[in-house]
Design an enzyme around this catalytic site. Structure first.
Site, PDB file in Angstrom:
ATOM      1  N   ASP A  43       0.833  -1.206   0.000  1.00 10.24           N
ATOM      2  CA  ASP A  43       0.000   0.000   0.000  1.00 10.24           C
ATOM      3  C   ASP A  43       0.866   1.254   0.000  1.00 10.24           C
ATOM      4  O   ASP A  43       2.100   1.176   0.087  1.00 10.24           O
ATOM      5  CB  ASP A  43      -0.971  -0.026   1.191  1.00 10.24           C
ATOM      6  CG  ASP A  43      -0.269  -0.361   2.493  1.00 10.24           C
ATOM      7  OD1 ASP A  43       0.811   0.222   2.749  1.00 10.24           O
ATOM      8  OD2 ASP A  43      -0.774  -1.226   3.253  1.00 10.24           O
ATOM      9  N   ASP A 112       0.868   5.834 -13.539  1.00 12.34           N
ATOM     10  CA  ASP A 112       0.479   4.999 -14.661  1.00 12.34           C
ATOM     11  C   ASP A 112      -0.843   5.557 -15.210  1.00 12.34           C
ATOM     12  O   ASP A 112      -1.783   5.797 -14.449  1.00 12.34           O
ATOM     13  CB  ASP A 112       0.277   3.557 -14.176  1.00 12.34           C
ATOM     14  CG  ASP A 112       0.806   2.542 -15.166  1.00 12.34           C
ATOM     15  OD1 ASP A 112       0.378   2.591 -16.330  1.00 12.34           O
ATOM     16  OD2 ASP A 112       1.622   1.689 -14.767  1.00 12.34           O
ATOM     17  N   ASP A 212      -0.007   3.390 -20.493  1.00 10.63           N
ATOM     18  CA  ASP A 212      -0.244   1.981 -20.782  1.00 10.63           C
ATOM     19  C   ASP A 212      -0.736   1.783 -22.220  1.00 10.63           C
ATOM     20  O   ASP A 212      -1.700   2.440 -22.635  1.00 10.63           O
ATOM     21  CB  ASP A 212      -1.314   1.479 -19.790  1.00 10.63           C
ATOM     22  CG  ASP A 212      -1.447  -0.017 -19.767  1.00 10.63           C
ATOM     23  OD1 ASP A 212      -0.509  -0.687 -19.307  1.00 10.63           O
ATOM     24  OD2 ASP A 212      -2.504  -0.517 -20.189  1.00 10.63           O
ATOM     25  N   GLU A 271       4.070   3.296 -23.315  1.00 14.03           N
ATOM     26  CA  GLU A 271       4.290   1.857 -23.471  1.00 14.03           C
ATOM     27  C   GLU A 271       3.727   1.441 -24.826  1.00 14.03           C
ATOM     28  O   GLU A 271       2.542   1.677 -25.089  1.00 14.03           O
ATOM     29  CB  GLU A 271       3.609   1.075 -22.351  1.00 14.03           C
ATOM     30  CG  GLU A 271       4.030  -0.383 -22.362  1.00 14.03           C
ATOM     31  CD  GLU A 271       2.945  -1.370 -21.963  1.00 14.03           C
ATOM     32  OE1 GLU A 271       3.288  -2.495 -21.571  1.00 14.03           O
ATOM     33  OE2 GLU A 271       1.738  -1.044 -22.060  1.00 14.03           O
ATOM     34  N   HIS A 343       6.741  -5.273 -14.556  1.00 10.72           N
ATOM     35  CA  HIS A 343       5.803  -6.186 -13.889  1.00 10.72           C
ATOM     36  C   HIS A 343       5.203  -7.221 -14.842  1.00 10.72           C
ATOM     37  O   HIS A 343       4.403  -8.040 -14.417  1.00 10.72           O
ATOM     38  CB  HIS A 343       4.691  -5.357 -13.241  1.00 10.72           C
ATOM     39  CG  HIS A 343       3.902  -4.593 -14.266  1.00 10.72           C
ATOM     40  ND1 HIS A 343       4.429  -3.536 -14.981  1.00 10.72           N
ATOM     41  CD2 HIS A 343       2.637  -4.749 -14.720  1.00 10.72           C
ATOM     42  CE1 HIS A 343       3.523  -3.085 -15.823  1.00 10.72           C
ATOM     43  NE2 HIS A 343       2.430  -3.794 -15.681  1.00 10.72           N
ATOM     44  N   ASP A 344       5.542  -7.149 -16.129  1.00 12.34           N
ATOM     45  CA  ASP A 344       5.017  -8.103 -17.118  1.00 12.34           C
ATOM     46  C   ASP A 344       6.075  -9.100 -17.586  1.00 12.34           C
ATOM     47  O   ASP A 344       5.765  -9.969 -18.405  1.00 12.34           O
ATOM     48  CB  ASP A 344       4.507  -7.355 -18.360  1.00 12.34           C
ATOM     49  CG  ASP A 344       3.322  -6.441 -18.076  1.00 12.34           C
ATOM     50  OD1 ASP A 344       2.558  -6.728 -17.145  1.00 12.34           O
ATOM     51  OD2 ASP A 344       3.176  -5.437 -18.801  1.00 12.34           O
TER      52      ASP A 344
HETATM   53  O1  ISL Z   1       2.536  -9.176 -21.025  1.00 10.59           O
HETATM   54  C1  ISL Z   1       1.857  -9.062 -22.013  1.00 10.59           C
HETATM   55  C2  ISL Z   1       0.934 -10.077 -22.452  1.00 10.59           C
HETATM   56  O2  ISL Z   1       1.683 -11.028 -23.172  1.00 10.59           O
HETATM   57  C3  ISL Z   1       1.947  -7.871 -22.823  1.00 10.59           C
HETATM   58  O3  ISL Z   1       1.361  -8.015 -24.050  1.00 10.59           O
HETATM   59  C4  ISL Z   1       1.230  -6.785 -22.063  1.00 10.59           C
HETATM   60  O4  ISL Z   1      -0.106  -7.123 -21.910  1.00 10.59           O
HETATM   61  C5  ISL Z   1       1.353  -5.529 -22.833  1.00 10.59           C
HETATM   62  O5  ISL Z   1       2.695  -5.181 -22.735  1.00 10.59           O
HETATM   63  C6  ISL Z   1       0.500  -4.437 -22.242  1.00 10.59           C
HETATM   64  O6  ISL Z   1       0.791  -4.281 -20.913  1.00 10.59           O
HETATM   65  C7  ISL Z   1       0.124  -3.308 -20.191  1.00 10.59           C
HETATM   66  O7  ISL Z   1      -1.273  -3.322 -20.388  1.00 10.59           O
HETATM   67  C8  ISL Z   1      -1.969  -4.465 -19.927  1.00 10.59           C
HETATM   68  C9  ISL Z   1      -1.567  -4.884 -18.513  1.00 10.59           C
HETATM   69  O8  ISL Z   1      -2.057  -6.184 -18.243  1.00 10.59           O
HETATM   70  C10 ISL Z   1      -0.071  -4.879 -18.319  1.00 10.59           C
HETATM   71  O9  ISL Z   1       0.249  -5.187 -16.981  1.00 10.59           O
HETATM   72  C11 ISL Z   1       0.401  -3.515 -18.720  1.00 10.59           C
HETATM   73  O10 ISL Z   1       1.788  -3.343 -18.489  1.00 10.59           O
HETATM   74  C12 ISL Z   1      -3.428  -4.111 -19.960  1.00 10.59           C
HETATM   75  O11 ISL Z   1      -3.644  -2.922 -19.255  1.00 10.59           O
END
Ligand code: ISL
Length: 572
Positions: A43, A112, A212, A271, A343-344
């Site tokens: 948090d 974000d 995003d 992004e 985080h992805d």
């Molecule tokens: O990790 C992915 C799926 O394979 C990427 O395609 C990812 O979804 C993409 O980079 C977009 O990411 C962003 O938007 C998404 C969210 O889930 C991710 O955490 C964010 O970084 C939708 O908002």
């Protein structure tokens, strides 16, 4: 901070002396950073209490992943109120305290901005379910086609990109989960509502946005069927929404309506999955006034096979070709962002390094050195500065992420073996990045006094911030030195970039030149001792930075110990 007088209409922050060119950004994924109230979820108060970790590391900017009210279908990337804080993270007062504490330490904070889609629980979407509502046009509603989906697009999170709403017998588009309906940027009222919201946060004091999937906001309004690849039922809609027809108009309008009103102060980063170098030049050319930099995905796709869950080993020459092309492509206009992790993505030490006990520190610091010495703005993802490794994800019960869970179900239904599916998920799943930050060796790693929403990695008894603060040779102190070097050595920020040894599969090497100073950077991407010919004039050059004991150079050769990295400096 920008250092010179601004002419009317001029925005110095968009030129060569923009403050963010020498900055390092640190990404916080708040669910997994620090929990102050024992509910097992990180948090804002927890983060505020840990800001000295960032300040001592030397970072300039904190990027905060979404903290807005959200049903948390995609961990906050599904927003139901853009102007508030989810109670799980705190409230606006806690946010203001965080922001003040960030500024007190001389850092900045970027939010974000998730405006390709909202949550289906956002009031805008709820209103839009009524076909007579003015909000109907704020989303992509379409009638059924032959009793089915309006087109053949698949969603990033498996299944169709369309969901049916019985209330009006119509479908709405969702490139991600059905709980993330896509906004229709063709509608000018929607765009103005987004800009007003952005100004509201900037007026509150935030210093910019990470946007995003912002290169998905312009869709071809005809929404044509996509080409069918492989044997899946869904078509590839990406040609109709990746950097779509009006994307540059929208970003220039956003700049006029928002960014230009805060000259010299902000950082904006888009992004952009699927963006090319040529498109990135347009997005980041200061004269076009769109964005400061983009996150591109080419280098984190090089180890994908048929799909991201079918990984293959990285070829170092592919990495050099890709990153080298981005360095060259954005050398004269625009600017790069540099990252291994977010985080992805799986943890880089497990992905491109060696996370075993023998080489973990060495390979994590080698990877950091190579990345941070490129030209561009580096992004550090929480825990990367500790050399945190992938999570021990065993069964499907260990996963939390909607992308992994949906992929598992869909692949099972397609007849794949569970163990084969899990192998891909373990290597590439997003939960690898989302296990709690490892502060110390105690039961829950100092993250929470309760039960964490996702288990703490058992390796926290070895890998944790407290242990690394105490060890000058730790990954943490190496990141601290790299960040300090960027702040003290102008060649790291401004120097040009020349790739060396483009065909070598083991050593990543390049030079950076600025005025009279040249830096030579070399990293060994293997667990073996490797010697390569030293370029002319580097014999006996000053050693600016290393990551541990070195192998002894033979005359005229650069000899690198397993996973060794070095930075040499020469002045002429
Ligand atoms: O990790 C992915 C799926 O394979 C990427 O395609 C990812 O979804 C993409 O980079 C977009 O990411 C962003 O938007 C998404 C969210 O889930 C991710 O955490 C964010 O970084 C939708 O908002």
């Amino acid at each position: 901070m920008t250092g010179h007088h601004l002419e009317p209409g001029e925005d110095a922050a968009r030129g060569d002396d923009a403050w963010w060119r020498s900055a390092v950004v640190y990404q916080v994924y708040p669910r997994s950073f620090a929990d102050s109230d024992g509910d097992g979820i990180g948090d804002l108060a927890g983060l505020t209490g840990r800001l000295d970790h960032l300040a001592k590391l030397g970072v300039d900017v904190l990027w905060l992943s979404p903290v807005y009210p959200s049903p948390q279908d995609d961990n906050g990337y599904d927003i139901s109120d853009y102007r508030n804080i989810d109670p799980v993270f705190g409230d606006l007062a806690a946010f203001d305290r965080l922001l003040a504490a960030v500024h007190e330490r001389g850092m900045r904070l970027i939010m974000d901005l998730v405006v390709n889609h909202t949550s289906d629980e956002h009031p805008w979407f709820q209103e839009s379910r009524d076909p007579d509502s003015p909000k109907r046009d704020w989303y992509w509603w379409r009638p059924p086609r032959g009793g089915r989906e309006p087109n053949n697009w698949g969603s990033f999170f498996s299944g169709s990109a369309w969901a049916h709403d019985a209330a009006s017998d119509a479908y709405y588009l969702h490139l991600f989960s059905p709980k993330q309906p896509d906004l229709n940027w063709e509608n000018p009222d929607l765009r103005q509502a987004v800009y007003a919201m952005m100004r509201w946060w900037l007026d509150r004091g935030v210093d910019g946005f990470r946007m995003d999937v912002v290169n998905f906001i312009s869709k071809d309004p005809a929404l044509p069927d996509g080409a069918l690849h492989g044997d899946g039922p869904f078509g590839d809609g990406s040609p109709y929404f990746v950097c779509g027809p009006r994307i540059h108009d929208y970003l220039q309008e956003m700049h006029r309506e928002v960014t230009a009103r805060y000259p010299g102060r902000l950082l904006t980063v888009g992004e952009m999955p699927g963006v090319t170098v040529e498109q990135a030049r347009l997005f980041t050319d200061p004269r076009r006034a769109e964005l400061d930099m983009v996150f591109q995905f080419e280098h984190v796709g090089l180890d994908h096979g048929q799909g991201k869950f079918d990984p293959r080993p990285l070829r170092l020459t592919d990495l050099k070709t890709s990153l080298g092309r981005w360095q060259t492509g954005l050398a004269d206009v625009g600017w790069n962002s540099l990252y291994w992790n977010n985080h992805d993505q799986p943890r880089v030490v497990s992905r491109f390094g060696d996370d075993g006990p023998r080489h973990r520190t060495r390979s994590a610091t080698m990877l950091a050195t190579v990345l941070h010495l490129h030209r561009g703005t580096p992004y550090v993802y929480q825990g990367e500065e500790l050399g945190m490794a992938n999570a021990p994800l065993r069964t499907i019960e260990d996963f939390r992420d909607i992308e992994s869970l949906n992929h598992y179900t869909q692949a099972l239904n397609a007849g794949q073996e569970p163990e084969d599916i899990l192998r891909g998920l373990r290597a590439m799943g997003r939960d690898n990045a989302r296990t709690p930050m490892q502060w110390d060796a105690s039961a829950q790693a100092g993250f929470t006094t309760g039960t964490p929403w996702i288990p703490v990695n058992p390796d926290h008894t070895e890998i944790n911030a407290a242990a690394e603060y105490a060890d000058p040779a730790s990954v943490y102190h190496h990141y601290r030195r790299l960040i300090a070097l960027r702040h003290s050595e102008p060649a790291v920020v401004h120097g040009d970039f020349t790739m060396l040894l483009p065909d070598d599969e083991r050593i990543y090497a390049f030079t950076r030149r600025y005025g009279d100073t040249t830096l030579l950077v070399a990293g060994n991407f293997t667990g073996d001792i490797v010697a390569v010919d030293l370029p002319d004039g580097w014999e006996g050059a000053e050693l600016l930075l290393d990551n541990g004991p070195s192998a002894t150079d033979e005359p005229g050769r650069l000899t690198l110990a397993p996973w060794e990295a070095r930075v040499h400096r020469r002045t002429r």
